[in-house]
Design a protein around this motif. Structure first.
Motif, short mmCIF file in Angstrom:
data_model
loop_
_atom_site.label_atom_id
_atom_site.label_comp_id
_atom_site.label_asym_id
_atom_site.label_seq_id
_atom_site.Cartn_x
_atom_site.Cartn_y
_atom_site.Cartn_z
N ASP A 61 0.79 -1.10 0.37
CA ASP A 61 0.45 0.63 0.03
C ASP A 61 0.78 1.12 -0.14
O ASP A 61 1.09 1.61 1.12
N PRO A 62 1.05 1.25 -1.38
CA PRO A 62 2.43 2.83 -0.65
C PRO A 62 1.65 4.35 -1.41
O PRO A 62 2.20 4.89 -1.46
N SER A 63 0.41 4.54 -1.07
CA SER A 63 -0.65 5.28 -1.13
C SER A 63 -0.20 6.11 0.07
O SER A 63 0.28 5.74 1.07
N LEU A 64 -0.25 7.17 -0.40
CA LEU A 64 0.73 8.85 0.34
C LEU A 64 -0.60 9.71 1.08
O LEU A 64 -2.02 9.55 0.65
N GLU A 65 -0.72 9.45 2.81
CA GLU A 65 -2.16 10.06 3.05
C GLU A 65 -2.22 11.96 3.28
O GLU A 65 -1.48 12.53 3.24
N LEU A 66 -3.59 11.81 2.77
CA LEU A 66 -3.92 13.59 1.65
C LEU A 66 -4.62 13.87 2.49
O LEU A 66 -5.73 13.03 2.81
N PRO A 67 -4.46 14.99 3.64
CA PRO A 67 -5.80 15.63 4.88
C PRO A 67 -6.62 16.37 3.61
O PRO A 67 -6.66 16.76 2.66
N GLY A 68 -7.69 15.51 3.90
CA GLY A 68 -8.95 15.62 3.58
C GLY A 68 -8.87 15.77 1.64
O GLY A 68 -9.91 15.92 1.00
N GLY A 69 -8.03 14.37 1.70
CA GLY A 69 -8.02 13.74 -0.57
C GLY A 69 -8.04 12.15 -0.57
O GLY A 69 -8.35 11.81 0.64
N PHE A 70 -7.75 11.78 -0.82
CA PHE A 70 -7.76 10.25 -0.83
C PHE A 70 -6.67 10.15 -2.33
O PHE A 70 -6.52 10.48 -2.76
N MET A 71 -5.99 8.62 -1.93
CA MET A 71 -4.77 8.34 -3.37
C MET A 71 -5.92 6.71 -3.61
O MET A 71 -5.36 6.31 -2.12
N LEU A 72 -6.12 6.03 -4.58
CA LEU A 72 -6.38 4.92 -4.77
C LEU A 72 -4.86 4.36 -5.30
O LEU A 72 -4.30 4.70 -6.71
N CYS A 73 -4.35 2.90 -4.87
CA CYS A 73 -3.20 2.75 -6.28
C CYS A 73 -3.68 0.94 -6.10
O CYS A 73 -4.83 0.58 -6.06
N LYS A 74 -3.40 0.86 -7.83
CA LYS A 74 -3.49 -0.18 -8.30
C LYS A 74 -2.53 -1.04 -8.65
O LYS A 74 -1.13 -0.25 -9.61
#
Length: 204
Positions: free
Chosen positions: A140-153
């Motif tokens: 799960d290489p996603s970056l934590e984004l306050p007020g946002g999201f990141m989805l990875c495939k």
């Protein structure tokens, strides 16, 4: 010819060759055993390599490859082929979803943005190639984004062993996670329909 050899350079290159191994970390003793160099000699060589970020020394005293070899490797033709293959898919993904589409590569406990397409919206997740962040979980290489999201495939199945990920990111509420996931799945399917040796990937 013998007069063209620089012994210190060849020793430093010998040290770098030791990292061409399934192992990611080496102690000084292990490097001494692998290279045949005295520890005192290794410390001098490693100090210079570390200064130019060819190697890094962790808090536990073990050594691993730094970022410079990866950066230089990207100048090679396959990286340009990668861009020719993936960038059009990122462009389509950003246009369809209205969010930021990117290709990440995971190495040595970090995720790094390799390619990115930004949406036209002024409210967006701004990324740029070379942007890096530490990760705890390689799955799960996603970056934590306050007020946002990141989805990875994951793209591992079609990247020849490289740990690469397609991502979609942006502010919360503009697109549902279900819709974002569908867009990602469609983009991965688009990449899989184009074999690695097609002209679209930039193969000569």
């Amino acid at each position: 010819m013998a007069q063209d050899r620089v012994e210190a350079v060849e020793r430093a290159l010998t040290v770098l060759e030791a990292f061409d191994s399934p192992r990611e970390h080496f102690t000084l003793a292990e490097l001494a055993l692998t290279t045949g160099f005295y520890k005192s000699t290794l410390l001098r060589l490693l100090g210079s390599l570390e200064r130019y970020d060819y190697v890094q020394r962790g808090d536990d005293g073990r050594y691993r490859l730094g970022h410079t070899p990866v950066r230089l490797a990207r100048r090679h033709l396959p990286s340009r082929q990668l861009a020719a293959w993936v960038q059009p898919v990122l462009d389509n993904l950003a246009a369809r979803s209205g969010e930021t589409a990117a290709l990440l590569e995971v190495t040595l406990g970090h995720a790094e943005c390799r390619l990115v397409t930004l949406p036209d919206s002024s409210l967006r997740h701004d990324m740029h190639p070379g942007m890096r962040w530490p990760i705890v979980d390689d799955d799960d290489p996603s970056l934590e984004l306050p007020g946002g999201f990141m989805l990875c495939k994951s793209l591992d199945a079609c990247m020849g062993g490289l740990s690469s990920w397609l991502t979609l990111s942006g502010p919360n509420g503009r697109v549902t996670r279900e819709s974002a996931q569908r867009h990602l799945n469609d983009a991965v399917a688009e990449l899989q329909r184009r074999p690695i040796d097609t002209p679209e990937r930039g193969t000569p």
